[in-house]
Design an enzyme around this catalytic site. Structure first.
Site, PDB file in Angstrom:
ATOM      1  N   SER A  88     -10.011  -0.156   7.254  1.00 52.91           N
ATOM      2  CA  SER A  88      -9.345  -0.076   5.947  1.00 52.91           C
ATOM      3  C   SER A  88      -8.794  -1.383   5.417  1.00 52.91           C
ATOM      4  CB  SER A  88      -8.209   0.950   6.002  1.00 52.91           C
ATOM      5  OG  SER A  88      -8.719   2.254   6.049  1.00 52.91           O
TER       6      SER A  88
ATOM      7  N   LYS B  40       0.851  -1.206   0.000  1.00 52.75           N
ATOM      8  CA  LYS B  40       0.000   0.000   0.000  1.00 52.75           C
ATOM      9  C   LYS B  40       0.877   1.243   0.000  1.00 52.75           C
ATOM     10  CE  LYS B  40      -3.837   2.030   2.690  1.00 52.75           C
ATOM     11  NZ  LYS B  40      -4.648   1.874   3.913  1.00 52.75           N
TER      12      LYS B  40
ATOM     13  N   SER C 145      -9.452   1.982   3.108  1.00 52.94           N
ATOM     14  CA  SER C 145      -8.530   2.765   2.315  1.00 52.94           C
ATOM     15  C   SER C 145      -7.501   1.937   1.556  1.00 52.94           C
ATOM     16  CB  SER C 145      -7.783   3.737   3.237  1.00 52.94           C
ATOM     17  OG  SER C 145      -6.967   3.027   4.148  1.00 52.94           O
TER      18      SER C 145
END
Lengths: 424, 424
Positions: free
Chosen positions: A168, A75, A144
């Site tokens: 997330s 990420k 997210s």
């Protein structure tokens, strides 16, 4: 199954035995990306030539480590020294950190390599990434950790790192039909992860099997014992319907009910758990802590680059600035009381079972969905895992969530493996 | 008193009223540095020309903020976007972070500016900085916030940021005869501070008065209420002699006794507190957590730059790698039980009083001293403060420590102000 579709544990065995080359696996993943990325938009940074170069270097070396030769998605709020890291914000476009984040360095030490940087919402908060759901481009993949979840679900990589401050990791895993695991707070080191809220931020792990997330966790935590999943029979399941249950849509309610029935059918004791009254305040406490900490943690960005922050981000900073110290501290005191109540409750069951998200991945790309079923467990620092296996009437995947006792990650993973095999 | 010797609160009032210029203050501090730095070696980075340029810019602007126009020292494990940040390690020589740490951005938002980067031990751990004690160059100033403590003690700056993972703020403050304040864990945001051990690392603040550290804390936390010190009369003092008391040297024992007598003489209730039995295990638990987290958090440095890490650092990483997950988790469980016992104990007194360090600053620069009197309070996440006012037979300063309830920073600061005035 093409190589890119196979589980990490299978691939690791084949790579270690030299049954397959690292290059062949890298090529299979890159071909999948080439075929799908224009629709999914999972990646913030991906350089195919350098992926192939790294894979060929692995093929010339001796296999070593739990993850030897495996490509992982990272990420883009997690630092990588050899790739740009933009934290999902134009403020950091082209930023090159000095070092790898600890989790990346640990995974590389275990033999993995970074395939690419996966798309994230703005600073892992609300403003969405461009990523679309792999099964329906009109839907959000969740966030997210949008790119990490979508890339693993779409078989572009077998494993990926995400983060969770609210929901997330669990939410996008549930939406995308994969396994998402948020370990006990602090168990996987956060050095080099861009902070959102210090008291909440936790690494998150994505894979398509429980065995695979356990493998990644063992590598990232530097403790091989995490990859060993104890055999489980008839676990004690606490069925959880907290005040957040009002947000459960029919497909999530149905998935939890089916999961409970499947577990009961094989002899598990499934019993409703009474939600302690104080838990109702955890959602607000989570917001108070998150926004208070964001308002300080992003002080530099706010001072120097306010025009490049989204309106929703700015409004959270403003709410955080207004929060008094007494209110911030009261949120911690509540969380601690609830942790003790949670500990007591977990003496009577192995894991809790509840929804992983309100329902299927919602239509539209303007929001990544609600963390209503996740933020209290994040604040309680409990390990939790989203398991796939259920479907909405639309055909979209719906996950369920298992929650383990704090620091009971090995117990949670063992029960999750048992349930995962039962649900699919 | 020359300007560089005056307290921050006094200077802030004069600067806001335009009674003095920022440039005159900057010049006074720089003159002190010029006279003393070759002996003290407090600074890792200091650019006099740019300090003067910044000070002149302030003089052309309108005063605004709690710390307007004040120069602050920033420990070199704390990121500054406009100055190099080397974390006390040759691995990061010349490193330039992309952004200011949150605490620096908050202090700048309150009107302060960064005077320079103060010397730190290697990654704020054991291997010493070159810094010498301002009152005796043959002695350590303490560490790991060596430069911050020495610079404030030597009146080079009125305020400085440090950090504390074991005793890195309280100990050097005690050795140097100044005020060192470690707030409740998490109260001051750590974004942009190089992590040592995530569960322990706390910002630390240095000043020469309690009013001044409270001012800096209010700015860094973004809550002006922290700077308002409530009037206190006859606080309830718990006298603490835990198992660590075996490390107390005569001068520290005498300082604590004198402090207790001074407080009792003005009507405070000073009563010995029974140390809960489990507290004896906190020292080992602190080490388990610290080393486990270091072994992960510095994975990148260990993989790529092992030859540039000190032997003592490497040995800590090795100990951390060997620690099992069960042992690491058991240390957290113990800490949580002790926090509850500590909370219960603090219902009967306002603050605890104990030694801030084993004794005066030891001779020799090979070690920065022992954290025996600090690491348990760091692990308990309690706010604590070192107060000056006492002397060893050698003439060297000796501090005492006050410890407040968790999240009771305002109570601690108020009692500390009362005691500070009494002790000096």
């Amino acid at each position: 199954m093409t190589l890119n579709e196979q589980p990490a544990a299978t691939l690791a065995r084949k790579l270690a035995a030299r049954d397959i080359t690292c290059e062949s696996l890298a090529r299979a993943c890159l071909e999948r990306v080439q075929a799908r990325e224009s629709e999914v938009l999972a990646w913030a940074h991906l350089d195919a030539a350098s992926v192939l170069r790294v894979a060929r270097e692995f093929d010339r070396a001796a296999p070593e480590g739990l993850l030897w030769g495996l490509p992982i998605g990272v990420k883009d709020v997690i630092d990588t020294g050899a790739m740009p890291t933009s934290y999902g914000s134009p403020i950091y476009a082209g930023h090159r950190p000095a070092a790898d984040a600890a989790c990346v360095a640990m995974a590389r030490k275990a033999g993995a390599y970074v395939f690419g940087k996966s798309a994230t919402t703005e600073f892992a908060t609300a403003f969405p990434a461009a990523t679309r759901h792999p099964l329906d481009p009109l839907r959000t993949p969740g966030g997210s950790s949008s790119g990490s979840a979508a890339a693993v679900a779409d078989c572009m990589v077998p494993l990926a790192f995400g983060t969770q401050t609210g929901g997330s990791t669990l939410r996008p895993a549930s939406f995308c039909g994969i396994v998402g695991y948020k370990p006990t707070f602090g168990m996987i080191n956060r050095t080099g992860v861009k902070p959102v809220a210090d008291a909440l931020d936790t690494l998150g792990l994505f894979a398509r099997t429980v065995e695979d997330v356990a493998l990644l966790a063992a590598a990232a935590a530097g403790r091989a014992e995490l990859a060993v999943l104890a055999a489980v029979s008839a676990p004690k399941i606490g069925l959880w319907h907290g005040t957040e249950w009002v947000h459960a849509q029919p497909e999530s309610a149905a998935a939890v009910e089916q999961a409970a029935q499947l577990l009961a059918r094989v002899g598990s004791r499934v019993a409703e758990v009474d939600a302690p009254a104080e838990f109702a305040g955890l959602g607000d406490a989570h917001h108070d802590i998150e926004y208070f900490e964001m308002a300080r943690g992003f002080a530099w960005e706010r001072t120097h680059h306010a025009a490049r922050l989204s309106p929703v981000f700015i409004s959270r900073l403003e709410r955080g600035s207004e929060c008094s110290l007494d209110r911030y501290h009261a949120a911690f005191a509540l969380a601690e009381r609830c942790r003790r109540q949670f500990d007591a409750l977990m003496e009577h069951c192995d894991v809790l079972l509840t929804a992983a998200a309100p329902g299927e991945a919602p239509l539209g790309l303007g929001s990544t969905g609600s963390a209503a079923f996740n933020s209290r467990w994040t604040l309680l620092h409990a390990p939790c895992i989203a398991l796939p296996g259920f479907k909405a009437p639309s055909g979209m995947p719906v996950g369920v969530q298992l929650i383990g006792p704090r620091r009971g990650d090995r117990r949670l993973l063992a029960v999750a493996e048992f349930a995962f095999r039962l649900f699919r």
